[in-house]
Scaffold this motif. Structure first.
Motif, PDB file in Angstrom:
ATOM      1  N   GLY A  40      46.645  14.590   6.377  1.00 45.89           N
ATOM      2  CA  GLY A  40      47.502  13.431   6.627  1.00 45.89           C
ATOM      3  C   GLY A  40      47.838  13.272   8.098  1.00 45.89           C
ATOM      4  N   TYR A  41      48.167  14.377   8.747  1.00 47.43           N
ATOM      5  CA  TYR A  41      48.483  14.319  10.174  1.00 47.43           C
ATOM      6  C   TYR A  41      47.245  14.025  11.005  1.00 47.43           C
ATOM      7  CZ  TYR A  41      53.433  15.288  10.191  1.00 47.43           C
ATOM      8  OH  TYR A  41      54.790  15.162  10.050  1.00 47.43           O
ATOM      9  N   ALA A  42      46.103  14.535  10.601  1.00 46.65           N
ATOM     10  CA  ALA A  42      44.860  14.257  11.332  1.00 46.65           C
ATOM     11  C   ALA A  42      44.522  12.764  11.260  1.00 46.65           C
ATOM     12  CB  ALA A  42      43.715  15.096  10.769  1.00 46.65           C
ATOM     13  N   VAL A  43      44.602  12.197  10.070  1.00 47.30           N
ATOM     14  CA  VAL A  43      44.355  10.759   9.914  1.00 47.30           C
ATOM     15  C   VAL A  43      45.388   9.979  10.725  1.00 47.30           C
ATOM     16  CG1 VAL A  43      44.425   8.840   8.271  1.00 47.30           C
ATOM     17  CG2 VAL A  43      43.187  10.925   7.691  1.00 47.30           C
ATOM     18  N   GLY A  44      46.642  10.382  10.621  1.00 51.60           N
ATOM     19  CA  GLY A  44      47.706   9.706  11.351  1.00 51.60           C
ATOM     20  C   GLY A  44      47.508   9.744  12.854  1.00 51.60           C
ATOM     21  N   LEU A  45      47.062  10.869  13.353  1.00 53.16           N
ATOM     22  CA  LEU A  45      46.841  11.020  14.788  1.00 53.16           C
ATOM     23  C   LEU A  45      45.726  10.089  15.264  1.00 53.16           C
ATOM     24  CD1 LEU A  45      48.157  12.781  16.966  1.00 53.16           C
ATOM     25  CD2 LEU A  45      46.335  14.429  16.630  1.00 53.16           C
ATOM     26  N   ARG A  63      38.002   6.655  26.949  1.00 52.56           N
ATOM     27  CA  ARG A  63      38.490   7.073  25.626  1.00 52.56           C
ATOM     28  C   ARG A  63      38.703   8.586  25.528  1.00 52.56           C
ATOM     29  NH1 ARG A  63      37.987   3.049  21.586  1.00 52.56           N
ATOM     30  NH2 ARG A  63      36.704   1.325  22.286  1.00 52.56           N
ATOM     31  N   ARG A  64      37.740   9.351  26.001  1.00 52.18           N
ATOM     32  CA  ARG A  64      37.830  10.805  25.861  1.00 52.18           C
ATOM     33  C   ARG A  64      39.043  11.354  26.626  1.00 52.18           C
ATOM     34  NH1 ARG A  64      32.492  14.165  26.133  1.00 52.18           N
ATOM     35  NH2 ARG A  64      32.163  12.606  24.543  1.00 52.18           N
ATOM     36  N   VAL A  65      39.238  10.881  27.839  1.00 52.01           N
ATOM     37  CA  VAL A  65      40.379  11.327  28.649  1.00 52.01           C
ATOM     38  C   VAL A  65      41.686  10.943  27.959  1.00 52.01           C
ATOM     39  CG1 VAL A  65      41.582  10.996  30.849  1.00 52.01           C
ATOM     40  CG2 VAL A  65      39.095  11.262  30.811  1.00 52.01           C
ATOM     41  N   GLU A  66      41.771   9.701  27.519  1.00 58.05           N
ATOM     42  CA  GLU A  66      42.985   9.244  26.844  1.00 58.05           C
ATOM     43  C   GLU A  66      43.226  10.015  25.549  1.00 58.05           C
ATOM     44  OE1 GLU A  66      43.294   4.616  28.332  1.00 58.05           O
ATOM     45  OE2 GLU A  66      42.492   5.025  26.337  1.00 58.05           O
ATOM     46  N   PHE A  70      46.412  12.097  24.725  1.00 56.69           N
ATOM     47  CA  PHE A  70      47.212  11.685  23.572  1.00 56.69           C
ATOM     48  C   PHE A  70      47.566  12.890  22.701  1.00 56.69           C
ATOM     49  CE2 PHE A  70      47.928   9.911  19.345  1.00 56.69           C
ATOM     50  CZ  PHE A  70      48.772   8.847  19.632  1.00 56.69           C
ATOM     51  N   VAL A  71      46.599  13.727  22.432  1.00 59.55           N
ATOM     52  CA  VAL A  71      46.843  14.923  21.618  1.00 59.55           C
ATOM     53  C   VAL A  71      47.798  15.874  22.350  1.00 59.55           C
ATOM     54  CG1 VAL A  71      45.776  16.991  20.614  1.00 59.55           C
ATOM     55  CG2 VAL A  71      44.694  14.754  20.317  1.00 59.55           C
ATOM     56  N   ALA A  72      47.617  16.027  23.654  1.00 57.40           N
ATOM     57  CA  ALA A  72      48.512  16.894  24.433  1.00 57.40           C
ATOM     58  C   ALA A  72      49.943  16.374  24.390  1.00 57.40           C
ATOM     59  CB  ALA A  72      48.021  16.998  25.873  1.00 57.40           C
ATOM     60  N   ILE A  73      50.120  15.077  24.501  1.00 53.79           N
ATOM     61  CA  ILE A  73      51.456  14.485  24.464  1.00 53.79           C
ATOM     62  C   ILE A  73      52.052  14.606  23.062  1.00 53.79           C
ATOM     63  CG2 ILE A  73      52.731  12.298  24.665  1.00 53.79           C
ATOM     64  CD1 ILE A  73      51.752  13.933  27.325  1.00 53.79           C
ATOM     65  N   PHE A  74      51.224  14.434  22.051  1.00 59.04           N
ATOM     66  CA  PHE A  74      51.700  14.635  20.682  1.00 59.04           C
ATOM     67  C   PHE A  74      52.258  16.053  20.525  1.00 59.04           C
ATOM     68  CE2 PHE A  74      50.548  16.607  16.613  1.00 59.04           C
ATOM     69  CZ  PHE A  74      51.390  15.913  15.757  1.00 59.04           C
ATOM     70  N   LEU A  75      51.512  17.037  20.993  1.00 57.82           N
ATOM     71  CA  LEU A  75      51.958  18.432  20.878  1.00 57.82           C
ATOM     72  C   LEU A  75      53.224  18.686  21.694  1.00 57.82           C
ATOM     73  CD1 LEU A  75      48.504  20.242  21.053  1.00 57.82           C
ATOM     74  CD2 LEU A  75      49.967  19.941  19.028  1.00 57.82           C
ATOM     75  N   LEU A  76      53.275  18.155  22.898  1.00 56.13           N
ATOM     76  CA  LEU A  76      54.463  18.320  23.740  1.00 56.13           C
ATOM     77  C   LEU A  76      55.687  17.674  23.100  1.00 56.13           C
ATOM     78  CD1 LEU A  76      55.648  19.254  26.482  1.00 56.13           C
ATOM     79  CD2 LEU A  76      55.066  16.965  27.341  1.00 56.13           C
ATOM     80  N   PHE A 112      56.850   7.898  23.605  1.00 56.75           N
ATOM     81  CA  PHE A 112      56.644   6.549  24.140  1.00 56.75           C
ATOM     82  C   PHE A 112      56.473   6.575  25.658  1.00 56.75           C
ATOM     83  CE2 PHE A 112      58.417   2.742  26.146  1.00 56.75           C
ATOM     84  CZ  PHE A 112      57.471   1.820  25.731  1.00 56.75           C
ATOM     85  N   VAL A 113      57.396   7.217  26.344  1.00 57.67           N
ATOM     86  CA  VAL A 113      57.355   7.237  27.811  1.00 57.67           C
ATOM     87  C   VAL A 113      56.069   7.884  28.317  1.00 57.67           C
ATOM     88  CG1 VAL A 113      58.449   8.250  29.863  1.00 57.67           C
ATOM     89  CG2 VAL A 113      59.850   7.116  28.132  1.00 57.67           C
ATOM     90  N   LEU A 114      55.698   9.019  27.745  1.00 57.98           N
ATOM     91  CA  LEU A 114      54.497   9.710  28.214  1.00 57.98           C
ATOM     92  C   LEU A 114      53.207   8.981  27.837  1.00 57.98           C
ATOM     93  CD1 LEU A 114      55.560  13.416  27.701  1.00 57.98           C
ATOM     94  CD2 LEU A 114      55.425  12.122  29.842  1.00 57.98           C
ATOM     95  N   ASN A 115      53.207   8.317  26.697  1.00 60.99           N
ATOM     96  CA  ASN A 115      52.034   7.520  26.349  1.00 60.99           C
ATOM     97  C   ASN A 115      51.906   6.319  27.280  1.00 60.99           C
ATOM     98  OD1 ASN A 115      50.302   8.266  23.927  1.00 60.99           O
ATOM     99  ND2 ASN A 115      52.354   8.740  23.200  1.00 60.99           N
ATOM    100  N   LYS A 116      53.001   5.674  27.572  1.00 63.46           N
ATOM    101  CA  LYS A 116      52.962   4.494  28.439  1.00 63.46           C
ATOM    102  C   LYS A 116      52.584   4.850  29.877  1.00 63.46           C
ATOM    103  CE  LYS A 116      55.461   0.489  30.014  1.00 63.46           C
ATOM    104  NZ  LYS A 116      56.257  -0.601  29.560  1.00 63.46           N
ATOM    105  N   TYR A 117      53.189   5.899  30.405  1.00 60.41           N
ATOM    106  CA  TYR A 117      53.017   6.194  31.821  1.00 60.41           C
ATOM    107  C   TYR A 117      52.004   7.295  32.134  1.00 60.41           C
ATOM    108  CZ  TYR A 117      56.948   3.111  32.406  1.00 60.41           C
ATOM    109  OH  TYR A 117      57.759   2.006  32.374  1.00 60.41           O
TER     110      TYR A 117
END
Length: 136
Positions: A40-45, A63-66, A70-76, A112-117
């Motif tokens: 569920g979390y994998a699909v959600g991510l 895409r690869r960099v983002e 994205f995964v790093a920010i999710f974990l943080l 939100f902040v880390l994804n945006k900036y």
């Protein structure tokens, strides 16, 4: 402000889809709770990344960099959420329900902040250029 609203909309949709996958795996396919949760979390991510990239921030970056960011920010953000939860309940003795809500707000805000900036930072330049008035 429109990014924040779109980010929240993606979060609500992503949460609903994640739970649908979790419960579908458990009750339709007979998988265990842990495996169902991971799926569920994998699909959600994946869905969250895709929608935030295309809908929320309209990014055309690498895409690869983002995706790695994205995964790093999710974990943080998740670790921050967990830290606030543990600190709030164990150190300050706050009610667990209140602590969960506050930890969730920390997760959402930081994410939100880390994804945006950070994750989709190139999208800001492109969307600002697209929104600028054109000279004829």
């Amino acid at each position: 402000m429109k990014h924040l609203l779109k980010f929240a909309m993606v979060g609500v949709l992503n949460t609903a889809l994640g739970y649908a996958v979790i419960f579908g795996c458990m009750y339709l396919f007979g998988l265990g709770a842990v495996v169902s949760n991971v799926l569920g979390y994998a699909v959600g991510l994946v869905v969250s990344y895709s929608l935030n990239r295309s809908f929320t921030f309209r990014s055309s970056g690498a895409r690869r960099v983002e995706a790695v960011r994205f995964v790093a920010i999710f974990l943080l953000a998740y670790l921050a959420n967990l830290g606030v939860l543990v600190l709030s309940t164990r150190r300050f003795g706050w009610h667990e329900g209140v602590a969960q809500v506050i930890a969730g707000v920390v997760y959402f805000g930081l994410s939100f902040v880390l994804n945006k900036y950070y994750v989709f930072r190139g999208a800001r330049v492109e969307s600002a250029a697209a929104d600028a008035p054109r000279e004829s």
